[in-house]
Design a protein around this motif. Structure first.
Motif, PDB file in Angstrom:
ATOM      1  N   UNK A   1       0.862  -1.184   0.000  1.00 24.16           N
ATOM      2  CA  UNK A   1       0.000   0.000   0.000  1.00 24.16           C
ATOM      3  C   UNK A   1       0.896   1.231   0.000  1.00 24.16           C
ATOM      4  N   UNK A   2       0.376   2.319  -0.549  1.00 23.96           N
ATOM      5  CA  UNK A   2       1.146   3.568  -0.515  1.00 23.96           C
ATOM      6  C   UNK A   2       1.046   4.234   0.849  1.00 23.96           C
ATOM      7  N   UNK A   3      -0.154   4.221   1.426  1.00 23.40           N
ATOM      8  CA  UNK A   3      -0.392   4.878   2.702  1.00 23.40           C
ATOM      9  C   UNK A   3      -1.202   3.968   3.622  1.00 23.40           C
ATOM     10  N   UNK A   4      -0.926   4.097   4.915  1.00 24.52           N
ATOM     11  CA  UNK A   4      -1.709   3.408   5.936  1.00 24.52           C
ATOM     12  C   UNK A   4      -2.345   4.485   6.804  1.00 24.52           C
ATOM     13  N   UNK A   5      -3.657   4.397   6.974  1.00 26.49           N
ATOM     14  CA  UNK A   5      -4.366   5.338   7.837  1.00 26.49           C
ATOM     15  C   UNK A   5      -4.932   4.565   9.022  1.00 26.49           C
ATOM     16  N   UNK A   6      -4.630   5.012  10.222  1.00 26.56           N
ATOM     17  CA  UNK A   6      -5.163   4.400  11.437  1.00 26.56           C
ATOM     18  C   UNK A   6      -6.118   5.404  12.064  1.00 26.56           C
ATOM     19  N   UNK A   7      -7.366   4.984  12.248  1.00 33.15           N
ATOM     20  CA  UNK A   7      -8.419   5.895  12.705  1.00 33.15           C
ATOM     21  C   UNK A   7      -9.028   5.354  13.994  1.00 33.15           C
ATOM     22  N   UNK A   8      -8.781   6.055  15.079  1.00 33.09           N
ATOM     23  CA  UNK A   8      -9.310   5.628  16.383  1.00 33.09           C
ATOM     24  C   UNK A   8     -10.479   6.523  16.781  1.00 33.09           C
ATOM     25  N   UNK A   9     -11.679   5.990  16.548  1.00 35.69           N
ATOM     26  CA  UNK A   9     -12.886   6.722  16.920  1.00 35.69           C
ATOM     27  C   UNK A   9     -14.044   5.744  17.022  1.00 35.69           C
ATOM     28  N   UNK A  10     -14.836   5.891  18.051  1.00 37.98           N
ATOM     29  CA  UNK A  10     -16.015   5.041  18.192  1.00 37.98           C
ATOM     30  C   UNK A  10     -17.087   5.479  17.194  1.00 37.98           C
ATOM     31  N   UNK A  11     -17.428   4.560  16.283  1.00 44.65           N
ATOM     32  CA  UNK A  11     -18.400   4.859  15.224  1.00 44.65           C
ATOM     33  C   UNK A  11     -19.712   4.179  15.565  1.00 44.65           C
ATOM     34  N   UNK A  12     -20.734   4.953  15.826  1.00 46.17           N
ATOM     35  CA  UNK A  12     -22.002   4.424  16.333  1.00 46.17           C
ATOM     36  C   UNK A  12     -22.979   4.023  15.238  1.00 46.17           C
ATOM     37  N   UNK A  13     -22.892   4.690  14.080  1.00 48.65           N
ATOM     38  CA  UNK A  13     -23.891   4.443  13.039  1.00 48.65           C
ATOM     39  C   UNK A  13     -23.223   4.168  11.684  1.00 48.65           C
ATOM     40  N   UNK A  14     -23.912   3.383  10.868  1.00 53.31           N
ATOM     41  CA  UNK A  14     -23.427   3.031   9.533  1.00 53.31           C
ATOM     42  C   UNK A  14     -23.139   4.272   8.706  1.00 53.31           C
ATOM     43  N   UNK A  15     -24.027   5.263   8.762  1.00 49.78           N
ATOM     44  CA  UNK A  15     -23.882   6.442   7.934  1.00 49.78           C
ATOM     45  C   UNK A  15     -22.594   7.194   8.242  1.00 49.78           C
ATOM     46  N   UNK A  16     -22.160   7.173   9.515  1.00 52.96           N
ATOM     47  CA  UNK A  16     -20.897   7.831   9.883  1.00 52.96           C
ATOM     48  C   UNK A  16     -19.717   7.146   9.202  1.00 52.96           C
ATOM     49  N   UNK A  17     -19.781   5.811   9.096  1.00 55.69           N
ATOM     50  CA  UNK A  17     -18.731   5.047   8.411  1.00 55.69           C
ATOM     51  C   UNK A  17     -18.732   5.343   6.918  1.00 55.69           C
ATOM     52  N   UNK A  18     -19.905   5.394   6.319  1.00 54.81           N
ATOM     53  CA  UNK A  18     -20.030   5.711   4.887  1.00 54.81           C
ATOM     54  C   UNK A  18     -19.482   7.106   4.607  1.00 54.81           C
ATOM     55  N   UNK A  19     -19.879   8.061   5.443  1.00 57.43           N
ATOM     56  CA  UNK A  19     -19.429   9.441   5.256  1.00 57.43           C
ATOM     57  C   UNK A  19     -17.911   9.548   5.366  1.00 57.43           C
ATOM     58  N   UNK A  20     -17.329   8.830   6.332  1.00 54.27           N
ATOM     59  CA  UNK A  20     -15.874   8.884   6.493  1.00 54.27           C
ATOM     60  C   UNK A  20     -15.153   8.328   5.273  1.00 54.27           C
ATOM     61  N   UNK A  21     -15.637   7.224   4.732  1.00 55.84           N
ATOM     62  CA  UNK A  21     -14.991   6.621   3.551  1.00 55.84           C
ATOM     63  C   UNK A  21     -15.145   7.513   2.319  1.00 55.84           C
ATOM     64  N   UNK A  22     -16.290   8.145   2.175  1.00 60.00           N
ATOM     65  CA  UNK A  22     -16.489   9.067   1.047  1.00 60.00           C
ATOM     66  C   UNK A  22     -15.543  10.273   1.161  1.00 60.00           C
ATOM     67  N   UNK A  23     -15.433  10.806   2.371  1.00 62.20           N
ATOM     68  CA  UNK A  23     -14.519  11.929   2.596  1.00 62.20           C
ATOM     69  C   UNK A  23     -13.081  11.503   2.365  1.00 62.20           C
ATOM     70  N   UNK A  24     -12.755  10.280   2.788  1.00 61.74           N
ATOM     71  CA  UNK A  24     -11.399   9.752   2.608  1.00 61.74           C
ATOM     72  C   UNK A  24     -11.063   9.620   1.129  1.00 61.74           C
ATOM     73  N   UNK A  25     -12.035   9.194   0.321  1.00 59.79           N
ATOM     74  CA  UNK A  25     -11.800   9.063  -1.122  1.00 59.79           C
ATOM     75  C   UNK A  25     -11.476  10.409  -1.750  1.00 59.79           C
ATOM     76  N   UNK A  26     -12.179  11.453  -1.335  1.00 60.03           N
ATOM     77  CA  UNK A  26     -11.896  12.799  -1.846  1.00 60.03           C
ATOM     78  C   UNK A  26     -10.510  13.276  -1.405  1.00 60.03           C
ATOM     79  N   UNK A  27     -10.186  13.050  -0.137  1.00 61.51           N
ATOM     80  CA  UNK A  27      -8.859  13.430   0.373  1.00 61.51           C
ATOM     81  C   UNK A  27      -7.764  12.666  -0.362  1.00 61.51           C
ATOM     82  N   UNK A  28      -8.006  11.379  -0.585  1.00 65.89           N
ATOM     83  CA  UNK A  28      -7.004  10.535  -1.249  1.00 65.89           C
ATOM     84  C   UNK A  28      -6.720  11.027  -2.658  1.00 65.89           C
ATOM     85  N   UNK A  29      -7.765  11.454  -3.372  1.00 71.06           N
ATOM     86  CA  UNK A  29      -7.550  11.939  -4.735  1.00 71.06           C
ATOM     87  C   UNK A  29      -6.755  13.244  -4.727  1.00 71.06           C
ATOM     88  N   UNK A  30      -7.009  14.100  -3.731  1.00 71.29           N
ATOM     89  CA  UNK A  30      -6.222  15.334  -3.625  1.00 71.29           C
ATOM     90  C   UNK A  30      -4.770  15.014  -3.312  1.00 71.29           C
TER      91      UNK A  30
END
Length: 393
Positions: A42-71
């Motif tokens: 892998x080029x990068x490893x991201x370690x994220x320590x946060x309690x995720x309570x709902x599915x939508x929070x996980x989806x939102x984080x991955x979508x945001x991560x995809x945008x950050x990754x492209x930048x």
């Protein structure tokens, strides 16, 4: 209660020991990025320590991560970017979420593989992490026990101290390439372009009589006392392709050498390496020759000297690239006709010995420099003496 916080810092510590580097300091309590540098697939490893309570929070984080990754991909100039993101959440989301992490984000430019670790599946998910990062499972699972707040603070302090030391070491290594600006690299590049134009105007850069007139290396004329022909070939080139190749090589390798050694030392290295290349060509090649190749190989030799002076910095910065360039170019010289490999090897040796003689800017060992100048004088003068007498017998 604090086991996942401890896992977070321990995972950073484990990956750092494996050669992965934290991308940006200081590290937060919630998110850390590490650059793989070829240690894992892998080029990068991201370690994220946060309690995720709902599915939508996980989806939102991955979508945001995809945008950050492209930048990140665009800013780094990479065609593709692969990221492993490890979620450390004490509890899993309360609604259905497994489909989110079971389908990695994948397109032509970005690849994101998520691994979600919660209390109910720690060992199973850490097995995936170990496989993905070529780790021993015991390096991760040994730490899956309840920890106190004091233990978390202790390992956190250890990790932050190690990261700080690594960052300071990287700064020291990068400072090696900031001792000078490539002023004379550009001077020699412009000079050889001017000389090429003068050759073309005066009869052609591939015209033998014109080349001889401007100072190309000709063994018989050197034997007749025209010793300056050991120096003048450095700024002459035979044909546009020859000029183009050597100009690009000079602006790359020469600039690196001038940044490492400083401008004055670079000029000494470049000129003496060029002379060494001409001497070697004079001894082993009876043909007319010209070009900055010997001097450029001298810059490679000078950078190779860095391996003996600061091995760690050399290996972590330019070591592999320099070795590949030297092997590739010498290999081409032995397989392609009309390439003066003797001049290349002579320049490489001359650059290395002159680097020893002038030393790096921070080196203060006088005896080392004296020894270097003795070697330059004896080997350079001895080779020239042997070449002259072997060709006059």
């Amino acid at each position: 209660m604090y086991s996942f916080d401890y896992m977070y810092w321990n995972l950073i510590k484990t990956l750092s020991k494996r050669g992965l580097e934290v991308v940006k300091a200081p590290v937060s309590d919630e998110e850390t990025w590490l650059e793989a540098k070829g240690h894992v697939p892998y080029d990068l490893i991201r370690i994220y320590r946060k309690d995720i309570d709902f599915r939508q929070a996980l989806v939102f984080d991955l979508e945001s991560l995809a945008e950050r990754a492209d930048r990140i991909r665009i800013a780094s100039g990479q065609r593709k970017l692969s990221i492993l993101t490890i979620y450390l959440s004490q509890e899993a989301p309360v609604d259905e979420w497994q489909d989110v992490v079971n389908h990695p984000i994948q397109d032509k430019r970005i690849s994101i593989v998520p691994i979600f670790i919660d209390q109910s599946g720690v060992e199973e998910e850490f097995t995936k992490v170990a496989l993905a990062l070529n780790l021993k499972l015991s390096e991760l699972t040994d730490q899956i026990v309840e920890r106190s707040e004091e233990e978390v603070e202790h390992i956190k302090a250890q990790v932050l101290a190690e990261i700080k030391n690594s960052e300071e070491e990287r700064q020291r290594q990068s400072a090696i390439f900031q001792r000078g600006k490539p002023i004379f690299t550009w001077f020699f590049a412009i000079l050889q372009i001017i000389m090429f134009l003068l050759l073309e105007i005066s009869g052609g850069s591939q015209n033998i009589e014109t080349l001889i007139l401007f100072g190309a290396k000709v063994n018989t004329l050197i034997l007749d006392g025209e010793w300056w022909r050991l120096l003048t070939p450095i700024v002459l080139h035979i044909g546009f392709i020859h000029l183009l190749f050597n100009t690009f090589a000079l602006l790359s390798v020469g600039a690196a050498a001038e940044r490492v050694f400083g401008s004055f030392r670079f000029v000494v290295i470049y000129i003496l390496a060029g002379v060494f290349g001409s001497i070697a060509s004079f001894i082993f090649s009876p043909y007319l020759s010209a070009g900055a190749s010997g001097a450029i190989f001298g810059c490679l030799g000078a950078l190779l000297y860095l391996a003996f002076s600061n091995k760690q910095a050399f290996l972590k910065t330019i070591g592999t690239n320099i070795a590949v360039i030297i092997i590739l170019n010498l290999g081409l010289g032995f397989t392609i006709s009309n390439i003066d490999n003797a001049g290349h090897i002579g320049g490489l040796v001359g650059g290395f010995l002159t680097a020893l003689a002038v030393g790096l800017p921070e080196e203060k060992i006088l005896l080392k420099r004296i020894f270097g100048w003795i070697l330059v004088t004896i080997l350079g003068g001895g080779a020239l003496y042997w070449g002259v007498h072997s060709q006059t017998l």
